[in-house]
Design an enzyme around this catalytic site. Structure first.
Site, PDB file in Angstrom:
ATOM      1  N   TYR A  10     -29.992 -41.516 -17.565  1.00 29.43           N
ATOM      2  CA  TYR A  10     -30.799 -42.678 -17.940  1.00 29.43           C
ATOM      3  C   TYR A  10     -31.515 -43.268 -16.717  1.00 29.43           C
ATOM      4  O   TYR A  10     -32.486 -44.011 -16.835  1.00 29.43           O
ATOM      5  CB  TYR A  10     -29.877 -43.732 -18.564  1.00 29.43           C
ATOM      6  CG  TYR A  10     -30.531 -44.616 -19.599  1.00 29.43           C
ATOM      7  CD1 TYR A  10     -30.561 -44.238 -20.932  1.00 29.43           C
ATOM      8  CD2 TYR A  10     -31.096 -45.830 -19.248  1.00 29.43           C
ATOM      9  CE1 TYR A  10     -31.138 -45.049 -21.893  1.00 29.43           C
ATOM     10  CE2 TYR A  10     -31.675 -46.649 -20.202  1.00 29.43           C
ATOM     11  CZ  TYR A  10     -31.692 -46.253 -21.523  1.00 29.43           C
ATOM     12  OH  TYR A  10     -32.256 -47.062 -22.467  1.00 29.43           O
ATOM     13  N   LYS A  38     -18.757 -36.261 -23.021  1.00 27.62           N
ATOM     14  CA  LYS A  38     -19.018 -34.892 -23.469  1.00 27.62           C
ATOM     15  C   LYS A  38     -18.571 -33.954 -22.333  1.00 27.62           C
ATOM     16  O   LYS A  38     -19.326 -33.117 -21.827  1.00 27.62           O
ATOM     17  CB  LYS A  38     -20.522 -34.743 -23.779  1.00 27.62           C
ATOM     18  CG  LYS A  38     -20.902 -33.467 -24.483  1.00 27.62           C
ATOM     19  CD  LYS A  38     -20.502 -33.412 -25.933  1.00 27.62           C
ATOM     20  CE  LYS A  38     -20.834 -32.044 -26.501  1.00 27.62           C
ATOM     21  NZ  LYS A  38     -20.296 -31.812 -27.838  1.00 27.62           N
ATOM     22  N   ASP A  48     -19.481 -36.420 -29.701  1.00 25.50           N
ATOM     23  CA  ASP A  48     -19.936 -36.080 -31.063  1.00 25.50           C
ATOM     24  C   ASP A  48     -18.856 -36.396 -32.095  1.00 25.50           C
ATOM     25  O   ASP A  48     -19.134 -36.949 -33.160  1.00 25.50           O
ATOM     26  CB  ASP A  48     -20.433 -34.624 -31.157  1.00 25.50           C
ATOM     27  CG  ASP A  48     -19.526 -33.627 -30.476  1.00 25.50           C
ATOM     28  OD1 ASP A  48     -18.531 -34.043 -29.856  1.00 25.50           O
ATOM     29  OD2 ASP A  48     -19.811 -32.410 -30.558  1.00 25.50           O
ATOM     30  N   ASP A  93     -26.042 -45.901 -24.823  1.00 24.27           N
ATOM     31  CA  ASP A  93     -27.293 -46.311 -25.460  1.00 24.27           C
ATOM     32  C   ASP A  93     -27.286 -45.880 -26.931  1.00 24.27           C
ATOM     33  O   ASP A  93     -27.543 -46.679 -27.839  1.00 24.27           O
ATOM     34  CB  ASP A  93     -28.460 -45.666 -24.696  1.00 24.27           C
ATOM     35  CG  ASP A  93     -29.809 -46.270 -25.066  1.00 24.27           C
ATOM     36  OD1 ASP A  93     -29.844 -47.280 -25.783  1.00 24.27           O
ATOM     37  OD2 ASP A  93     -30.836 -45.710 -24.645  1.00 24.27           O
TER      38      ASP A  93
HETATM   39  O1  LIG Z   1     -35.506 -49.505 -21.235  1.00 18.34           O
HETATM   40  C1  LIG Z   1     -35.860 -49.152 -22.352  1.00 18.34           C
HETATM   41  O2  LIG Z   1     -37.039 -49.079 -22.684  1.00 18.34           O
HETATM   42  C2  LIG Z   1     -34.846 -48.818 -23.386  1.00 18.34           C
HETATM   43  C3  LIG Z   1     -33.521 -49.403 -23.084  1.00 18.34           C
HETATM   44  C4  LIG Z   1     -32.547 -49.206 -24.165  1.00 18.34           C
HETATM   45  O3  LIG Z   1     -32.745 -48.551 -25.158  1.00 18.34           O
HETATM   46  C5  LIG Z   1     -31.272 -49.896 -24.051  1.00 18.34           C
HETATM   47  O4  LIG Z   1     -30.928 -50.410 -22.996  1.00 18.34           O
HETATM   48  O5  LIG Z   1     -30.523 -49.932 -25.033  1.00 18.34           O
HETATM   49 MG   LIG Z   2     -31.097 -48.640 -26.554  1.00 19.69          MG
END
Ligand SMILES: O=C(O)CCC(=O)C(=O)O
Ligand SMILES: [Mg+2]
Ligand SMILES: NC(=O)C1=CN([C@@H]2O[C@H](COP(=O)(O)OP(=O)(O)OC[C@H]3O[C@@H](n4cnc5c(N)ncnc54)[C@H](OP(=O)(O)O)[C@@H]3O)[C@@H](O)[C@H]2O)C=CC1
Length: 417
Positions: A161, A231, A284, A308
């Site tokens: 991320y 995972k 999963d 997320d």
């Molecule tokens: O930073 C973004 O655009 C998405 C962030 C996101 O989906 C979250 O933090 O849950």
């Molecule tokens: Mg999000």
């Protein structure tokens, strides 16, 4: 650059004492970021509900002085075309310690990188805390939504991320692929030509501070268990290591002992004597079990990307991301924010549910120790949902409900406090 932040005429800064404890004056200055898209709808609703709750709880003895700071599209209008995240926004967050933000847009593919992620990384807000509970009467796609009561600790600083990646065919991607093939002996890149590439960092220190925060939460809130969701069968040295370091921390810092030879382990809550189980599950399998056996899961610790996905999935289970709150927390600093995004098709229509940001503010008040005001917000939310006076997202799924605008729902909450 000239400052664009207007510091309120009254109010004091929140500070942090030598022991790392937050010191909150009766009239704290709290920075807020309006946010893009539906930020213009939900942020004013949140400010109004919080002010009403604080006034009702403390009768003028406590009051928040709000201070607007800027990030995202509004920042580019105020500071100039390319200024998405001004330095003084970061400085204000460091100086004032507690803030709240609306959602910020991230274009898919090209364009700027996520400002949400940048705020979390640069301020080292390493815990993304997202509690998921059911409010009686909320429309839900599952038969027994009340069985879902989980608190997600999502690692906020590492993992893919973070966006360490290079575009296919760029000189950088070619260099990384060349390094992997020629210096690391990697033979498994199926199509090395025209291939984008990304990196997934996962460290012992990053894992342990997240799992430590989650276990401290379990103890302080007398919860039953912590589940490490990963995972690790596929990504052995990143997600698998997260699991191993998590268990190691539970044993070495919390005195957990193996159950039936492990790896599950358990220890007694030092404050209440209750047994706490530390277990793990593959991501999963977890995603199907939260639908089938949600009562078996309590506090969750997981990595950034899993967290997320899981937070939106669990939010849907108890009624959707319209009421799913969240917080980004570091050491002595916290930025509260909704779980949802900018929902651009609804921007400026006074239509969406402000509940997610309002409940994020409720978390903020609790973080500040203003429990009475936080309790009033929960009461307001419970009352408005019980009365079926709700925004479009709930109204379309509820029988006999009255459709309310975003601002009207905030007023309904206030009248229910
Ligand atoms: O930073 C973004 O655009 C998405 C962030 C996101 O989906 C979250 O933090 O849950
Ligand atoms: Mg999000
Ligand atoms: N932390 C942040 O600031 C986040 C930012 N984003 C960013 O937001 C942008 C849009 O992302 P997208 O994927 O569309 O996700 P969004 O969360 O913005 O919206 C997806 C859908 O969720 C529902 N929804 C969202 N917010 C509300 C609300 N307050 N009340 C009721 N329903 C709501 C709507 O569903 P329906 O259509 O069924 O009515 C909406 O169409 C992207 O740029 C993304 O990067 C995304 C997530 C978090």
């Amino acid at each position: 650059m000239e400052s664009k932040i207007v510091v309120p005429a009254t109010g004091e800064k929140i500070s942090v004492d030598a022991a790392g404890k937050l010191v909150v004056p009766n009239n704290p200055i709290i920075p807020f970021i309006e946010g893009d898209g539906i930020g213009v709808d939900v942020t004013p609703a949140m400010l109004k509900v919080v002010d009403a709750a604080v006034e009702k709880a403390y009768k003028g003895e406590k009051k928040i002085s709000w201070m607007e700071i800027y990030t995202g599209e509004k920042s580019t209008k105020i500071y100039g075309d390319d200024v998405w995240l001004p330095a003084e926004t970061m400085d204000a967050m460091r100086e004032y310690h507690v803030g709240i933000k609306g959602p910020l847009t991230t274009p898919v593919g090209g364009g700027i990188r996520s400002l949400n992620v940048a705020l979390r990384q640069e301020l080292d807000l390493y815990v993304c805390l997202r509690p998921v509970r059911y409010y009686e009467g909320t429309p839900s796609p599952v038969k027994q939504p009340e069985l879902t009561d989980m608190v997600i600790f999502r690692e906020n600083a590492e993992d893919i991320y973070a966006g360490i990646e290079w575009k296919a065919d760029s000189a950088e991607a070619k260099k990384v692929i060349d390094f992997l093939q020629n210096e690391m002996g990697v033979k498994k890149i199926r199509f090395p030509e025209n291939c984008g590439i990304g990196i997934k960092p996962m460290s012992e220190a990053g894992t342990k501070r997240l799992v430590r925060a989650a276990l401290e939460y379990v103890i302080d809130n007398d919860r039953d268990s912590l589940t490490l969701v990963h995972k690790g069968n596929i990504m052995k040295f990143t997600e698998g290591a997260f699991k191993d370091w998590g268990y190691q921390l539970a044993r070495e810092e919390f005195g957990a002992e193996l159950i039936d030879g492990g790896p599950w382990c358990q220890f007694k809550n030092p404050k209440t004597g209750k047994n706490i189980i530390v277990k793990d599950v593959i991501a999963d399998a977890f995603l199907q079990q939260i639908l089938l056996r949600p009562a078996e899961y309590d506090v969750i610790a997981t990595m950034n990307l899993n967290g997320d996905y899981i937070s939106d999935a669990l939010a849907a289970q108890v009624g959707g991301i319209g009421i799913a709150p969240g917080a980004n927390i570091g050491d002595g600093i916290a930025l509260f924010e909704a779980t949802h995004g900018t929902a651009p098709k609804y921007a400026g229509q006074d239509k969406v549910n402000p509940g997610s940001l309002i409940l994020s503010a409720e978390m903020m008040l609790r973080y500040m120790g203003w429990f009475e005001a936080a309790d009033l917000i929960v009461k307001g939310m419970e009352g408005a949902i019980r009365n079926k006076t709700v925004t479009y997202d709930f109204e379309r799924l509820m029988e006999g409900a009255t459709l309310r605008k975003c601002s009207e729902f905030a007023d309904d909450m206030i009248s229910q406090m």
